[in-house]
Design a protein around this motif. Structure first.
Motif: not given
Lengths: 410, 412
Positions: A368-390
């Motif tokens: 929520t901090e990231v979303v409010t700080k950068y005013d985003l509608l969606a945030v990519p989610v990565v795992d520990d190896d920077m692979v996009l997972v969601g």
């Protein structure tokens, strides 16, 4: 035309035109194909006997009596609605108010020799009428200047709920109900008695069903899934987003969840299982796995062509992500950037390489901090190896953070 | 990570296995009024009522099972069913009965709160208004569920009656004789205690509460067999506790001619087990049990009445959307608290009278239940068996007869 209440009809003595007493009106039968329902037959109790008068030809409805022209005999049609037995005192859906109400009385009218049900009384005066104290109380209220209005809903705006055990095959089942938004249908289903839920559910098409189920409270969701056959349940779940399915399956007992997973498409079930591994209150537990990602070396035009082909849902199309061949997140392109770019420009030249992302194991609070700080509608989610997972989408974040009550029930 | 979660789920599962709705409903029946009534029965009549507890266990099993079965077959609460099957007039009568009975029980819970805190030298003029306000707020704010465990833990202290019952060294042959050999004293004191015992053991509100929780959990007849065991077990556990409360007061108080006039006297019966801590253990136990029931009862009453008449109900509504629900809930608490505050009766007598009122009214609700559970169109193949009907009708007729006799002897 002459208006009346159904409760005033029940118990009225019925006579033939010649003045022969038949008995007292007990119930009335209407065809469910007609809207609003027209009374076709009546049930009369004559002492211990119950007489069914089919195709009742009503001559007049008077203050104290009902007079029939003549008594026909024809077979009882199958799809019938008993007014007193199926509608009075039962739950009914108020389609405009989008809620479940209880029927206190029915408004009827006698028009061209037929009794037609035109409205449903859900108000206080209906209760008073049934108690036989409407007049004195209304008089009292008038004296004391207390407003006591009627609360009658037109038949066009109600949907009767018939339990599945009655085996009524409605011609267009729950037509009015189906036109509501799935979120409203969900609220209504939550309010219904548990056995009526499946009756409504079975009338919905698969996509509406999935959309509705998604909006229902977790404990009711579980209850519904548990009461369905495995085949039925897995079909519906396959139409739902993986993160929602994972939430539901976690509430079920393990064995049942396992069986449902086995019935699903292998790819889907792997994805769901993956999501179920995440701890509660982590980004991974609420992210969506439906996202759009493209390789860096295709042109803007090619990207747009592909988007036309995929036809993503509005939720998925906020941002497009760029991944390398090992699925590592390397950039983000907004729809705007894509549209304004020259058609032959490569994605890697349009994309913003400084992507803001969260990790799947991060807490919801960080998100929520990231979303409010950068005013985003969606945030990519990565795992520990920077692979996009969601992708964590703002709608889901709002649900998760601001509707904790909904989740607490479980 | 995953393993930890699975383990947590397992623990919840075990907990739920022990505490199904049947057990909860039946043991919530052992509230302030229940404990006090049983304690009075033991202190005044020694073992003479044990046979009634024994026989009433069968009635309680039958009645609770009927409620649970109705909930599973129809998916509806008892008040919904009464409305749908009997119409507005009968519903009005049933709800008036339930309301009266539950006002009585709520009053007795506040009397229990007052009595328990008197053991800690807190006047009822402080304890009752303060606790009424706290309970009212906790439930409305939805925070009650988080603190409920504290009160459950407190009320568990009352299980010490079972140990105390053994340690008081009762005359077991006498106990056995009175358990299986009925005795009746033909005087108003005995009959009043008898009606009160029936009223607290088979209270109307328990049936409404149990059926709604079964229906709300969405339990269907397919997975009913487990609920059935839970219900039967619950009835047995409740009556075993009742049995031992009577046993311990009968052994500890009756020989010394001590009758129960305040919570202090009832606490004495725990002395063989916890010694000088008896008032503290009893006080906390009674307090927990009373608060728990005082929170549940007004709420479940409002739910039942609003559902029957089709008024909006539920704590997640705003006041404007469900005014009747919130007013009913508040009024019940106010009435209960005020009766305790302004009555000059002994607190224990308030509690007993409340149970007697329940005993007088319970046949009304049982008759409704019997008509519903015998309705084949409603229950299909799950209608009552003959043996059920016999036991239930005997209970109804016996309770009505007891009530009539009680009044006859009272005014003779």
């Amino acid at each position: 035309m002459q208006d009346m209440f159904f409760s005033q009809l029940v118990g009225k003595p019925v006579f033939t035109q010649q003045g022969t007493y038949i008995g007292k009106l007990k119930d009335a039968i209407a065809s469910i194909y007609k809207e609003p329902p027209i009374v076709t037959s009546i049930v009369i109790s004559a002492g211990p006997k119950v007489i069914l008068v089919l195709d009742a030809d009503i001559n007049a409805v008077k203050k104290d009596t009902i007079i029939l022209n003549k008594i026909h005999h024809s077979p009882l049609p199958e799809d019938i609605l008993y007014i007193a037995q199926d509608i009075m005192d039962k739950q009914i859906v108020d389609v405009n108010g989008r809620k479940v109400v209880r029927v206190n009385d029915l408004k009827a009218t006698f028009i061209s020799q037929k009794i037609v049900i035109i409205g449903v009384d859900i108000g206080f005066s209906g209760l008073l009428r049934r108690l036989g104290i409407e007049r004195p109380i209304k008089f009292l209220c008038k004296l004391l200047h207390i407003p006591l209005g009627d609360n009658i809903i037109a038949w066009d705006n109600v949907e009767p709920i018939v339990s599945e055990e009655r085996h009524l095959k409605l011609a267009v089942p729950y037509k009015k109900l189906r036109q509501l938004h799935p979120a409203d249908i969900a609220d209504i289903i939550e309010d219904l008695d548990s056995h009526y839920r499946s009756a409504v559910f079975h009338a919905l098409d698969e996509q509406t069903l999935a959309d509705t189920l998604e909006e229902i409270e977790p404990d009711v969701q579980v209850n519904i899934i548990e009461n369905m056959s495995e085949e039925e349940a897995s079909n519906i779940l396959e139409n739902m987003p993986a993160d929602e399915v994972a939430d539901i399956l976690e509430e079920l007992d393990e064995e049942h969840a396992q069986k449902l997973l086995e019935r699903m498409d292998k790819e889907d079930s792997e994805e769901i299982k993956g999501l179920m591994e995440y701890e509660d209150k982590t980004v991974g537990s609420m992210m969506s796995t439906d996202f759009i990602a493209f390789p860096p070396d295709i042109t803007a035009q090619q990207t747009i062509d592909q988007l036309r082909l995929i036809q993503p849902s509005p939720d998925e199309a906020y941002y497009l992500y760029v991944i390398d061949k090992d699925e590592h997140l390397i950039g983000v392109v907004s729809l705007r950037d894509l549209v304004v770019a020259p058609p032959d420009r490569l994605l890697k030249d349009i994309m913003d390489p400084n992507v803001i992302y969260v990790r799947d194991t991060d807490g919801i609070y960080d998100l929520t901090e990231v979303v409010t700080k950068y005013d985003l509608l969606a945030v990519p989610v990565v795992d520990d190896d920077m692979v996009l997972v969601g992708v964590a989408i703002i709608n889901d974040i709002i649900d998760e953070v601001f509707l904790p009550r909904r989740r607490k029930h479980a | 990570m995953k393993l930890k979660k699975k383990l947590a789920n397992k623990q919840v599962l075990v907990f739920l296995t022990i505490l199904g709705p049947g057990i909860i409903a039946a043991s919530a029946g052992n509230d302030a009024g229940g404990i006090t009534t049983y304690a009075m029965v033991g202190a005044e009549l020694q073992y003479k009522m044990l046979w009634a507890i024994f026989l009433m266990t069968f009635s309680l099993i039958i009645v609770q099972e009927m409620a649970a079965r109705m909930g599973a077959v129809t998916g509806k609460g008892l008040s919904d069913l009464i409305r749908e099957q009997f119409g507005v007039k009968s519903t009005f009568f049933a709800m008036l009965t339930l309301f009266t009975a539950n006002v009585a029980v709520t009053t007795s819970e506040f009397a229990g709160i007052a009595a328990s805190l008197e053991l800690f030298n807190i006047s009822k003029y402080v304890s009752v208004p303060v606790m009424a306000l706290i309970i009212w707020l906790l439930v409305l704010k939805g925070t009650y569920q988080t603190v409920e465990k504290v009160f459950i833990a407190f009320s568990m202290l009352l299980l010490s009656y079972i140990v105390a019952g053994f340690m008081a060294k009762p005359d077991w042959s006498e106990v056995a004789r009175h358990t299986f050999m009925p005795t009746v004293e033909w005087n108003s004191n005995f009959l009043t205690l008898f009606v009160g015992t029936v009223g607290t053991t088979i209270a109307p509100w328990m049936q409404f509460y149990l059926q709604s929780s079964i229906a709300d959990k969405g339990i269907t007849i397919k997975n009913y067999s487990y609920e059935r065991i839970d219900t039967i077990l619950g009835a047995i556990v409740a009556d075993v506790i009742a049995f031992f409360i009577i046993l311990s007061t009968a052994s500890a108080l009756y020989p010394h001619g001590i009758t129960i006039e305040s919570a202090k006297d009832a606490a004495l019966a725990l002395k063989p087990f916890v010694g000088t801590y008896a008032p503290i253990v009893f006080g906390m136990g009674l307090f927990g049990a009373s608060v728990m029931a005082a929170a549940i009862l007004p709420l479940s009453t409002s739910y039942a009445i609003c559902e029957a008449f089709g008024w909006e109900s539920g704590l997640d509504n705003k006041f404007e959307d469900a005014p009747v629900f919130f007013i009913l809930y508040t009024v019940l608490i106010i009435i209960g608290a005020c009766i305790v505050l302004f009555s000059s009766q002994l607190l224990v007598h308030i509690m007993l009278i409340a149970q007697v009122i329940n005993g007088i009214l319970v046949p009304v609700i049982l008759i409704y239940m019997l008509k519903l559970t015998n309705n084949r169109r409603l229950m299909g193949e799950y209608v009552n068996s003959a043996i059920y009907n016999i036991i239930a009708w005997v209970t109804v007729i016996f309770t009505i007869a007891l009530t009539v006799l009680m009044f006859v002897f009272m005014f003779r």
